[in-house]
Scaffold this active site. Sequence first.
Site, mmCIF file in Angstrom:
data_model
loop_
_atom_site.group_PDB
_atom_site.id
_atom_site.type_symbol
_atom_site.label_atom_id
_atom_site.label_comp_id
_atom_site.label_asym_id
_atom_site.label_seq_id
_atom_site.Cartn_x
_atom_site.Cartn_y
_atom_site.Cartn_z
ATOM 1 C CD GLU A 9 9.922 88.645 44.027
ATOM 2 O OE1 GLU A 9 10.890 88.829 43.281
ATOM 3 O OE2 GLU A 9 9.207 89.562 44.452
ATOM 4 C CB CYS A 61 17.277 83.664 39.421
ATOM 5 S SG CYS A 61 17.913 84.343 40.950
ATOM 6 C CB CYS A 69 23.151 92.183 52.487
ATOM 7 S SG CYS A 69 23.932 90.580 52.800
ATOM 8 C CB CYS A 81 21.123 90.944 41.630
ATOM 9 S SG CYS A 81 21.752 89.845 40.402
ATOM 10 C CB CYS A 110 17.326 86.549 53.097
ATOM 11 S SG CYS A 110 19.093 86.186 53.227
ATOM 12 C CB CYS A 150 19.985 92.628 49.689
ATOM 13 S SG CYS A 150 19.012 91.255 49.038
HETATM 14 N N1 SAH Z 1 22.394 84.984 49.953
HETATM 15 C C1 SAH Z 1 23.120 84.585 48.785
HETATM 16 C C2 SAH Z 1 22.232 84.444 47.590
HETATM 17 C C3 SAH Z 1 21.643 85.744 47.075
HETATM 18 S S1 SAH Z 1 22.334 85.967 45.533
HETATM 19 C C4 SAH Z 1 24.280 85.543 48.554
HETATM 20 O O1 SAH Z 1 24.388 86.509 49.288
HETATM 21 O O2 SAH Z 1 25.100 85.285 47.694
HETATM 22 C C5 SAH Z 1 21.921 87.540 45.126
HETATM 23 C C6 SAH Z 1 23.143 88.350 44.702
HETATM 24 O O3 SAH Z 1 22.679 89.669 44.417
HETATM 25 C C7 SAH Z 1 24.146 88.452 45.830
HETATM 26 O O4 SAH Z 1 25.454 88.536 45.343
HETATM 27 C C8 SAH Z 1 23.698 89.760 46.425
HETATM 28 O O5 SAH Z 1 24.661 90.331 47.234
HETATM 29 C C9 SAH Z 1 23.403 90.575 45.190
HETATM 30 N N2 SAH Z 1 22.588 91.758 45.475
HETATM 31 C C10 SAH Z 1 21.815 91.972 46.552
HETATM 32 N N3 SAH Z 1 21.233 93.191 46.486
HETATM 33 C C11 SAH Z 1 21.640 93.742 45.330
HETATM 34 C C12 SAH Z 1 21.347 94.989 44.675
HETATM 35 N N4 SAH Z 1 20.525 95.874 45.220
HETATM 36 N N5 SAH Z 1 21.945 95.217 43.493
HETATM 37 C C13 SAH Z 1 22.751 94.292 42.914
HETATM 38 N N6 SAH Z 1 23.050 93.110 43.469
HETATM 39 C C14 SAH Z 1 22.497 92.832 44.675
#
Ligand code: SAH
Length: 342
Positions: free
Chosen positions: A95, A108, A119, A334, A115, A122
């Site tokens: 994506e 983006c 987390c 995000c 991944c 996510c």
């Molecule tokens: N792996 C990298 C790049 C991903 S960036 C990182 O962790 O930074 C994507 C961003 O969106 C990260 O800060 C991630 O933590 C955040 N994110 C993930 N799930 C989310 C959600 N459900 N709502 C808002 N932000 C989220």
Amino acid sequence: MATVATNKPLLGQSLLELTTWIEDRGQPKYRGKQLHQWLYQKGAKSLLDITVFPKKWREDFADYPIGRSNLDYFSTAPDRTRKYLLRLDDGLIIETVGIPTASRLTVCVSTQVGCPMACDFCATGKGGFTRNLKRHEIVDQVLTVQEDFQQRVSNVVFMGMGEPLLNINEVVGAVKSINEDVGIGQRSLTISTVGLPGKIRQLAAYKLQATLAVSLHASNQKLREQLIPSAKHYHLNALLDECREYVNSTKRRVSFEYVLLAGVNDLPQHAIELSKHLKGFQSHVNLIPYNPINEVDYQRPDKSRIKAFRDILEQKHVAVSVRYSRGLEADAACGQLRSSKS
Ligand code: SAH
């Protein structure tokens, strides 16, 4: 000619490399510049498209991989944010998101298929990890959005699917190509990481001018471990030390991302705790109100809670903004990226 699979795609290669490549195939040097221009500015999808090249030569090399992916699907949110599903050469899907504002067009980009960080909040992490992206597969995402919007991309954030610092060589290669070949200033690029031991130091050694964003999401080690499995192997204090080192060696401030999850990490005590860590730190905190995903039942805090959290940080002299993600309705925000059309 060798089989297609062993040929290095042209996208992601520099002017010098492309010139060598084309001279090796019997063309004069100036054709290198033309090839570069057709790849990065004119959207050539195959060597056949490059009409300034001799017809016979184009036909001979028609099957050589340029390195463009196939657009499989897109959806547009009411705020005009557009989510693309791109099909890679091996059939896998990633994506990419195009985010237009009045004066900017931000892309983006994904850096991995899936991944491995898992987390808890996510969607990408729920689907597991398949493979790293190649440099050309990252550059292609920027060109795809630029061509679709028919507008120059102003900013690129490495915040799509994947953990960029687990794919550091290809990501740094892509940063250089996006900068030198596509023509976007390094200061308009942001690399986001969950933070892995030694990786930020490794990135600093490249002396890039890109912005580093670190996904903190918690104000103490225990809470961070609850949300981010990999935090068990990397203490918050050690991560922050490595970020300080990054600031010292690059002279660039670091951004911290903090997803706000109601009742979990958004209480006043968390804001106070966070401010203590960041006192005197050349940094900026981006608060991201949680975007809902199916697999877990976290909640986004209401506006007054978000404001209260931000106010505490401001009172403590921590630079902070609230970033509502764009593209929520198209599942393009995000944390919502996964390889599906939903
Ligand atoms: N792996 C990298 C790049 C991903 S960036 C990182 O962790 O930074 C994507 C961003 O969106 C990260 O800060 C991630 O933590 C955040 N994110 C993930 N799930 C989310 C959600 N459900 N709502 C808002 N932000 C989220």
